[in-house]
Write a protein that holds these residues in place. Structure first.
Motif, PDB file in Angstrom:
ATOM      1  N   GLY A 281       0.764  -1.244   0.000  1.00  0.00           N
ATOM      2  CA  GLY A 281       0.000   0.000   0.000  1.00  0.00           C
ATOM      3  C   GLY A 281       0.788   1.284   0.000  1.00  0.00           C
ATOM      4  O   GLY A 281       0.205   2.368  -0.076  1.00  0.00           O
ATOM      5  N   VAL A 282       2.101   1.238   0.070  1.00  0.00           N
ATOM      6  CA  VAL A 282       2.910   2.457   0.026  1.00  0.00           C
ATOM      7  C   VAL A 282       3.107   2.892  -1.424  1.00  0.00           C
ATOM      8  O   VAL A 282       3.425   2.062  -2.285  1.00  0.00           O
ATOM      9  N   ARG A 283       2.910   4.169  -1.701  1.00  0.00           N
ATOM     10  CA  ARG A 283       3.115   4.731  -3.032  1.00  0.00           C
ATOM     11  C   ARG A 283       4.253   5.737  -2.990  1.00  0.00           C
ATOM     12  O   ARG A 283       4.266   6.643  -2.149  1.00  0.00           O
ATOM     13  N   LEU A 284       5.202   5.574  -3.917  1.00  0.00           N
ATOM     14  CA  LEU A 284       6.361   6.452  -4.001  1.00  0.00           C
ATOM     15  C   LEU A 284       6.440   7.037  -5.398  1.00  0.00           C
ATOM     16  O   LEU A 284       6.029   6.407  -6.381  1.00  0.00           O
ATOM     17  N   GLY A 285       6.986   8.258  -5.492  1.00  0.00           N
ATOM     18  CA  GLY A 285       7.111   8.889  -6.796  1.00  0.00           C
ATOM     19  C   GLY A 285       8.203   9.934  -6.812  1.00  0.00           C
ATOM     20  O   GLY A 285       8.628  10.446  -5.768  1.00  0.00           O
ATOM     21  N   ALA A 286       8.686  10.237  -8.014  1.00  0.00           N
ATOM     22  CA  ALA A 286       9.717  11.254  -8.193  1.00  0.00           C
ATOM     23  C   ALA A 286       9.496  11.956  -9.525  1.00  0.00           C
ATOM     24  O   ALA A 286       9.089  11.323 -10.509  1.00  0.00           O
ATOM     25  N   ASP A 287       9.739  13.265  -9.556  1.00  0.00           N
ATOM     26  CA  ASP A 287       9.638  14.069 -10.770  1.00  0.00           C
ATOM     27  C   ASP A 287      10.931  14.858 -10.948  1.00  0.00           C
ATOM     28  O   ASP A 287      11.383  15.531 -10.016  1.00  0.00           O
ATOM     29  N   LEU A 288      11.508  14.781 -12.132  1.00  0.00           N
ATOM     30  CA  LEU A 288      12.694  15.562 -12.471  1.00  0.00           C
ATOM     31  C   LEU A 288      12.335  16.465 -13.640  1.00  0.00           C
ATOM     32  O   LEU A 288      11.992  15.985 -14.722  1.00  0.00           O
ATOM     33  N   ARG A 289      12.382  17.783 -13.411  1.00  0.00           N
ATOM     34  CA  ARG A 289      12.049  18.762 -14.448  1.00  0.00           C
ATOM     35  C   ARG A 289      13.317  19.477 -14.895  1.00  0.00           C
ATOM     36  O   ARG A 289      14.097  19.944 -14.060  1.00  0.00           O
ATOM     37  N   LEU A 290      13.508  19.573 -16.213  1.00  0.00           N
ATOM     38  CA  LEU A 290      14.674  20.237 -16.779  1.00  0.00           C
ATOM     39  C   LEU A 290      14.199  21.316 -17.743  1.00  0.00           C
ATOM     40  O   LEU A 290      13.415  21.031 -18.657  1.00  0.00           O
ATOM     41  N   LEU A 291      14.655  22.533 -17.547  1.00  0.00           N
ATOM     42  CA  LEU A 291      14.310  23.652 -18.408  1.00  0.00           C
ATOM     43  C   LEU A 291      15.589  24.287 -18.934  1.00  0.00           C
ATOM     44  O   LEU A 291      16.532  24.563 -18.171  1.00  0.00           O
ATOM     45  N   GLY A 292      15.622  24.536 -20.232  1.00  0.00           N
ATOM     46  CA  GLY A 292      16.780  25.168 -20.848  1.00  0.00           C
ATOM     47  C   GLY A 292      16.791  26.664 -20.621  1.00  0.00           C
ATOM     48  O   GLY A 292      15.847  27.249 -20.070  1.00  0.00           O
ATOM     49  N   PRO A 293      17.842  27.354 -21.053  1.00  0.00           N
ATOM     50  CA  PRO A 293      17.936  28.804 -20.884  1.00  0.00           C
ATOM     51  C   PRO A 293      16.912  29.537 -21.746  1.00  0.00           C
ATOM     52  O   PRO A 293      16.404  29.000 -22.736  1.00  0.00           O
ATOM     53  N   SER A 294      16.601  30.762 -21.359  1.00  0.00           N
ATOM     54  CA  SER A 294      15.670  31.602 -22.105  1.00  0.00           C
ATOM     55  C   SER A 294      16.047  33.058 -21.865  1.00  0.00           C
ATOM     56  O   SER A 294      17.020  33.363 -21.169  1.00  0.00           O
ATOM     57  N   PHE A 295      15.274  33.960 -22.438  1.00  0.00           N
ATOM     58  CA  PHE A 295      15.477  35.390 -22.230  1.00  0.00           C
ATOM     59  C   PHE A 295      14.325  35.951 -21.406  1.00  0.00           C
ATOM     60  O   PHE A 295      13.173  35.534 -21.555  1.00  0.00           O
ATOM     61  N   ASP A 296      14.646  36.911 -20.549  1.00  0.00           N
ATOM     62  CA  ASP A 296      13.639  37.488 -19.667  1.00  0.00           C
ATOM     63  C   ASP A 296      12.834  38.592 -20.338  1.00  0.00           C
ATOM     64  O   ASP A 296      11.733  38.905 -19.893  1.00  0.00           O
TER      65      ASP A 296
END
Length: 357
Positions: A281-296
């Motif tokens: 019954g234990v639920r485990l999870g992981a999220d890895l988000r990667l964002l490249g460079p941009s201009f403001d």
């Protein structure tokens, strides 16, 4: 900033042999106060939105289905410097869908009437065909209309000269399998052209007449913009209870008048995530988000570095219908900026209990 929000909704569903109807009413109220530790409150706002929605579906004959609906939304907004402003929009749509074997198609139209910006008609449609072995090709085209919100018009970032945003888009893709079942992969190419695209104009290191009154930045229109690219996604079940998935997007977003990149639109983004449910019954999870460079900024003079964020989550059922859950956001306490001059949250730990009936 201190934020207080109240919201609620009520609805009624009717399920007939050939007709399904859903009616709902929702109301939300959000109050925000910005305060300086020395000088006290510097800006306060109060926004309220009420909406009535109708959704319906009628199964006509054979594979023909008619979807229809309408909604009315009224919003009001008041700040510590401006009197209360309000806006209302009413919309309705009709869509016809046809399914025959592996072939499916939809065609629809929508009418929106805004009391500040007038009326707009949007058309859209899609078609797909399923081959043997779980493969399917699909394509769609559509139009869109978006009026500026009261926050975009009248807040401390507001611009009363904003115009409604209009867009047209199309995409073409191929898919194998279904999300969350066995193995799934999808590849989609798309293009979206926008007129008067509503975005945020930064005043960080920028000289602009509006920055004198809006030093923290303001909302502005981009006359002609285009976003085009490719998206790839997939997921697979590696073992009993263990699933891994990912998505990658390569997007070229341009101001068509200047040829520069649109502000705060990374060219590359990716997400990897995995979920595991143990037999006990234990639920485990992981999220890895990667964002490249941009201009403001629209001038592409202020660069924002890319960054990576890792989040972890877990949940376990303690009693029947009672669950203990927790998550850690930004596990490595990564310092990053999604807007120049604005710090983002560091590591955050959250623990809670939720119940179901």
């Amino acid at each position: 900033q201190h934020t207080r929000q109240y919201s609620g909704a009520a609805g009624l569903n009717l399920y007939g042999q050939d007709l399904t109807l859903r009616v709902s009413y929702g109301l939300s109220d959000t109050q925000r106060t910005n305060a300086d530790p020395v000088f006290g409150p510097t800006f306060a706002s109060d926004g309220r939105t009420g909406s009535v929605n109708l959704r319906g579906e009628y199964r006509a004959i054979g594979g023909l289905t008619l979807a229809f609906g309408g909604e009315h939304q009224r919003s009001s907004y008041q700040t510590s410097f401006d009197s209360r402003e309000s806006a209302a929009i009413t919309g309705g749509y009709l869509q016809a869908g046809w399914v025959l074997g592996g072939f499916a198609a939809h065609l629809g139209a929508r009418l929106d009437d805004h009391d500040r910006f007038g009326s707009a008609v949007s058309l859209g449609g899609d078609v797909s065909y399923g081959f043997g072995g779980g493969w399917r090709v699909k394509a769609s085209a559509g139009e869109g209309f978006k009026a500026p919100t009261l926050f975009q018009l009248f807040s401390d970032y507001g611009n009363t000269a904003l115009r409604p945003e209009r867009a047209s888009s199309f995409d073409l893709g191929v898919e194998h399998g279904r999300r969350g079942v066995g193995r799934h992969v999808a590849v989609t190419a798309f293009r979206r052209d926008s007129e008067d695209l509503i975005g945020f104009a930064s005043c960080f290191g920028v000289t602009s007449p509006l920055c004198a009154a809006r030093p923290l930045g303001y909302y502005a229109n981009t006359g002609r913009a285009r976003a085009q690219g490719i998206e790839i996604e997939g997921d697979v079940q590696l073992a009993e209870g263990l699933r891994i998935a990912g998505a990658y997007a390569l997007i070229d977003s341009k101001d068509r008048a200047t040829g520069r990149d649109l502000a705060r639109r990374p060219r590359q983004t990716a997400t990897l995530f995995t979920d595991y449910e143990a037999p006990f019954g234990v639920r485990l999870g992981a999220d890895l988000r990667l964002l490249g460079p941009s201009f403001d900024d629209a001038a592409n003079s202020v660069r924002l570095d890319g960054y990576e964020l890792l989040d972890l989550r877990a949940a376990v059922e303690m009693l029947d219908g009672i669950e203990l859950f927790g998550r850690v956001e930004n596990v490595f306490d990564r310092a990053y900026q999604s807007a120049a001059g604005y710090a983002s949250p560091g590591r955050g730990v959250f623990v809670g209990v939720r119940g179901r009936m």
